[in-house]
Design an enzyme around this catalytic site. Sequence first.
Site, PDB file in Angstrom:
ATOM      1  N   ASP A 213       0.811  -1.213   0.000  1.00  0.00           N
ATOM      2  CA  ASP A 213       0.000   0.000   0.000  1.00  0.00           C
ATOM      3  C   ASP A 213       0.848   1.269   0.000  1.00  0.00           C
ATOM      4  O   ASP A 213       0.316   2.370   0.011  1.00  0.00           O
ATOM      5  CB  ASP A 213      -0.930  -0.002   1.223  1.00  0.00           C
ATOM      6  N   SER A 238      -6.652   5.309  -0.060  1.00  0.00           N
ATOM      7  CA  SER A 238      -6.979   4.007  -0.639  1.00  0.00           C
ATOM      8  C   SER A 238      -8.469   3.729  -0.497  1.00  0.00           C
ATOM      9  O   SER A 238      -9.072   4.024   0.540  1.00  0.00           O
ATOM     10  CB  SER A 238      -6.182   2.899   0.062  1.00  0.00           C
ATOM     11  N   GLN A 288      -5.276  -1.938  -6.927  1.00  0.00           N
ATOM     12  CA  GLN A 288      -5.815  -1.006  -5.938  1.00  0.00           C
ATOM     13  C   GLN A 288      -6.430   0.192  -6.639  1.00  0.00           C
ATOM     14  O   GLN A 288      -5.902   0.668  -7.649  1.00  0.00           O
ATOM     15  CB  GLN A 288      -4.719  -0.517  -4.993  1.00  0.00           C
TER      16      GLN A 288
END
Length: 296
Positions: A213, A238, A288
């Site tokens: 991430d 995110s 993502q």
Amino acid sequence: MSDPGPGPEALEELLDLLDLERVEQDIFRGRSRSAIIPRVFGGQVAAQALVAAGRTVPADRAAHSLHSYFLRTGDPDAPIVYTVDRIRDGRSFTTRRVVAVQHGRPIFHLSASFQAYEEGMEHQSAMPAAPDPETLPTAAELLPRYADAFAGPDIVDRLLEARAAVDLRYVHEPPFATAGTPREPRSQVWFRAAGKLTDDPLLHVCLATYVSDMTLLDSVLLAHGRGGWTVGDVVGASLDHAMWFHRPFRADEWLLYDQESPSSSGGRGLGQARIWTQDGRLAISVIQEGVVRVPR
């Protein structure tokens, strides 16, 4: 300026964060480390949720995928409670659902699947070219070069502290180094834990989840010549995160994170990536989507 480069003390702190407290059989509690910004780092929540799921699964079943949504901003000063639902225990696959809760409200949701080892058909794409990671500058060597570009004088120290458990090295110049100049929406970093890990496969998967991430949406920024939140020209967060674990790997050995962005629209940007071992095995695929907004 301090130099909290990657080291074993920071790694021990991260491993301690991942060692969740078991409150009841399927309920776990975790805490947060100091954050770069006043919210919980998404990779930490995802990794902790996967730890919680994995601790309810037989040891002979390895994680092969996760799908997750970031629902609310996490409070770094409050504990996070992870509740695990045992959705399915089949002959080959085990499925778990995890909800992370703070202040009585869900902040994160994860579904993870685990599989008992079996033989199968084998193929993979070829690993992209990349320089030897040992020839690249460390974060402690690279980041201070761009201190003047950051949104605040303490950003370099905060970035180094937040990433001190991981040795992460950029193959090309990162977005904050070339803000104002659009580039191909692709980036590469090498990473590994800043110290030796045990042989527990779940730990290596969770460490890779944590790191995944950190830089995945960089490729979105590159396409538009934006430096990111550290420069102050983008607001981001995110939204969802998915990973597929194809082959065994060690997170304390070099892994190449090859990332690109096929699209951005509607205030959202999509990043997709593959993670390779140094000897060319495809270990992980990642996708993502995140909020990527230009401040008005």
